[in-house]
Write a protein that holds these residues in place. Structure first.
Motif, short mmCIF file in Angstrom:
data_model
loop_
_atom_site.label_atom_id
_atom_site.label_comp_id
_atom_site.label_asym_id
_atom_site.label_seq_id
_atom_site.Cartn_x
_atom_site.Cartn_y
_atom_site.Cartn_z
N ASP A 207 -1.56 2.97 -9.20
CA ASP A 207 -2.51 1.93 -9.57
C ASP A 207 -1.96 1.05 -10.69
OD1 ASP A 207 -5.36 0.85 -9.51
OD2 ASP A 207 -5.27 1.57 -11.58
N GLN B 112 -1.99 -0.57 -3.77
CA GLN B 112 -3.19 -0.04 -3.14
C GLN B 112 -2.87 1.38 -2.67
OE1 GLN B 112 -4.13 -1.05 1.09
NE2 GLN B 112 -5.87 -2.10 0.20
N ASN C 49 -7.35 -2.99 -7.00
CA ASN C 49 -6.28 -2.70 -6.03
C ASN C 49 -6.77 -2.24 -4.67
OD1 ASN C 49 -4.07 -3.47 -7.62
ND2 ASN C 49 -4.11 -1.53 -8.74
N ARG C 50 -8.07 -2.17 -4.48
CA ARG C 50 -8.68 -1.96 -3.16
C ARG C 50 -8.22 -0.65 -2.52
NH1 ARG C 50 -9.26 -8.20 -0.82
NH2 ARG C 50 -9.70 -9.09 -2.87
N HIS C 51 -8.32 0.42 -3.27
CA HIS C 51 -7.96 1.74 -2.75
C HIS C 51 -8.92 2.12 -1.62
CE1 HIS C 51 -5.38 1.76 -6.15
NE2 HIS C 51 -6.34 1.96 -7.04
N HIS C 52 -8.41 2.90 -0.69
CA HIS C 52 -9.26 3.30 0.44
C HIS C 52 -8.87 4.67 0.96
CE1 HIS C 52 -6.16 1.79 3.51
NE2 HIS C 52 -5.76 1.22 2.39
N SER D 259 0.85 -1.18 0.00
CA SER D 259 0.00 0.00 0.00
C SER D 259 0.89 1.24 0.00
CB SER D 259 -0.91 -0.01 1.23
OG SER D 259 -1.89 1.02 1.18
N ASP E 149 0.03 -1.60 -9.50
CA ASP E 149 -0.76 -2.48 -8.62
C ASP E 149 -0.47 -2.23 -7.15
OD1 ASP E 149 -2.37 -3.73 -10.50
OD2 ASP E 149 -0.76 -5.10 -11.06
N HIS F 242 -3.77 4.44 -0.24
CA HIS F 242 -4.38 4.70 1.06
C HIS F 242 -4.28 6.21 1.29
CE1 HIS F 242 -4.17 3.56 5.67
NE2 HIS F 242 -4.81 4.70 5.49
#
Length: 548
Positions: free
Chosen positions: A338, A343, A373-376, A289, A341, A345
């Motif tokens: 991205d 993530q 890639n489950r970005h948050h 991340s 690959d 944050h």
């Protein structure tokens, strides 16, 4: 492995959480995995001569917790230095600082931190006050969220900070009307003194991580995402701290590391982040991340807002907070990360920061296609209503710190009076996000606030602080979560965020035996008592890592 082979451990006499309810009262563990859940009769065939049977005397079993945004090395190191996190008044701080200074005459600086803004008038401490406790050597004490630092006169002198010193572009020096610095430094201004203060040694960082890990295990946490690994906000790079602890077998938690994005640099740092990720992977650690800090915090009027802040008389100012990265640059950076690959944050607290960050993810998906890639985005204090459904549409997880979603002093005195009417009604809209289909993961931002997930769940459900009674006005009660929703944020939600949804976060056969026992029924009991529940045991991969 033979599924009928005897278990290593049987936990009995403990209602066990599955599928949103209590289901059975026994749990079997074999080779670090859950081997069975059910009644004692259901699991009798798994008990052999080598099985250790432990009665929990009616305690309740939950999946162990995961923290989606935490700073363990920083927290543990501060606990081992001049620790102010367990105190709440200015006088208590001064006594602790004076005692620490007297006990450590060999230290050239007094360092540590953990003070709360609401202990001081207007949220701002002064050098004059700190001089009472530490007049003879410089002191540098970040507050709990590390967005501000309290320094004494000696530190200001050493750094050459006076009325002629300009504010850095990404920070602010607190001043008297005549321009004289008063002893509080915000955001990038902290670096003016932090650059001079001694840094923790390798040994101190390792001790800090071990201290933090034990504390987190004691409150049921067995996994986390470290939200800042690199040289940032005055903290040292702790990548090797994690790698060394993992190699030695002393890292018992499941961790993902969010590498720090240096906002003073640009795309040239991407290959360096890729190389660090590779080096970590070789050691068995996931540094997958990247943390981007997009704005500050509402209390210091540095969170990036769509509407301007108000002054102490309710009048509109020309301040809309700080965007640490220009929106166009943010889109470029997120797309590049991205594509590799990573993530992403993002620290996005104000509604403008949220909007700019959503636009960046939207751009990345347009350029790269959906890459999963489950970005948050973390903190999310204010989200414009038009942006709430975009989280689900863009597959962005809302990374919430539920303990903040109440009418405490930081909200009542330092935030709500200074933000627009629209922003006042969009504080921590967790319920709206879930209803709009967003994923939710929960964390603490410890040492900013306490790490205990049960306290966070209490606020998520009640929208009141754990020490507030039913007579206290809740903060936007329509945004409250159910107990099951809040628990999911600290278990399956964060497990998914960290790419571990098939490994941990559930008490199901074949999942890691990451288990916590608590002393109260948080499902069937009074929701106002959730914060009073306590962890009594924690197991990580079937091994006991905490017992009261």
């Amino acid at each position: 492995m033979d599924p009928t082979a005897p278990a290593d451990l049987l936990l009995r006499d403990a209602p066990t959480y599955r599928h949103g309810r209590w289901d059975g009262d026994c749990l079997a563990v074999r080779d670090g995995l859950v081997a069975g859940v059910g009644s004692h009769d259901d699991l009798a065939h798994l008990v052999g001569p080598g099985t250790r049977v432990e009665s929990l005397d009616g305690r309740w079993l939950l999946p162990a917790f995961h923290d989606s945004h935490v700073h363990p090395v920083q927290a543990g190191t501060e606990l081992n230095l001049c620790n102010l996190t367990d105190l709440g008044t200015a006088e208590d701080y001064l006594q602790r600082i004076a005692s620490y200074a007297a006990a450590h005459p060999e230290r050239p600086w007094v360092t540590g931190g953990g003070w709360a803004m609401d202990a001081f008038p207007g949220g701002v401490p002064t050098a004059t006050l700190l001089d009472r406790a530490c007049p003879d050597r410089p002191a540098f004490l970040p507050n709990r969220d590390h967005h501000s630092a309290w320094v004494n006169t000696r530190a200001l002198e050493l750094a050459g900070i006076d009325a002629r010193t300009p504010d850095p572009a990404d920070g602010r020096i607190e001043r008297d009307p005549d321009g004289t610095p008063t002893g509080a430094l915000h955001e990038g201004a902290m670096d003016l003194v932090a650059a001079l203060a001694p840094k923790p040694t390798v040994e101190e960082l390792t001790a800090g991580l071990l201290t933090a890990q034990q504390h987190l295990h004691s409150i049921g946490i067995v996994g986390w995402q470290d939200a800042l690994v690199g040289d940032g906000l005055g903290m040292l790079d702790t990548l090797d701290t994690y790698l060394d602890l993992h190699r030695s077998g002393r890292l018992t938690a499941k961790v993902v590391l969010a590498q720090w994005w240096d906002r003073e640099r640009g795309l040239e740092q991407v290959p360096e982040l890729v190389e660090r990720r590779r080096r970590a992977a070789e050691a068995g650690v996931r540094a997958t991340s990247v943390k981007i800090m997009q704005d500050g915090v509402c209390e210091t009027h540095t969170a990036a807002m769509l509407d301007p802040y108000l002054d102490a008389h309710g009048r509109t100012t020309d301040n809309r907070g700080l965007s640490f990265i220009a929106a166009d640059d943010l889109r470029e950076y997120v797309a590049a990360l991205d594509a590799e690959d990573f993530q992403v944050h993002v620290h996005a607290l104000g509604d403008r920061a949220v909007r700019d960050s959503l636009a960046a993810v939207e751009h990345a998906r347009r350029v790269n296609g959906p890459r999963g890639n489950r970005h948050h985005f973390a903190h999310l204090q204010v989200i414009d209503p038009a942006d709430v459904p975009r989280f689900a549409a863009l597959d962005v997880t809302a990374n919430a710190q539920p303990l903040w979603a109440c009418r405490d002093q930081a909200v009542e005195e330092l935030t709500l009076p200074f933000v627009s009417e629209t922003a006042r009604h969009q504080q921590y809209v967790f319920g709206s996000l879930l209803r709009a289909g967003a994923r939710l993961a929960c964390g603490s931002d410890w040492p900013v606030t306490e790490a205990d997930p049960l306290l966070g769940m209490h606020v998520a459900v009640n929208r009141r602080a754990p020490d507030q009674g039913p007579e206290a006005e809740p903060l936007l009660p329509d945004e409250a979560l159910t107990v099951v929703e809040a628990l999911a944020g600290y278990t399956t939600g964060t497990a998914w965020l960290n790419g571990l949804e098939d490994v941990t976060g559930r008490l199901e056969v074949g999942y890691a035996a990451d288990v916590v026992a608590i002393d109260a029924d948080i499902l069937g009991g009074d929701p106002a008592a959730i914060g009073a529940a306590r962890v009594t045991h924690t197991w990580a991969d079937g091994r006991p890592v905490f017992s009261d």
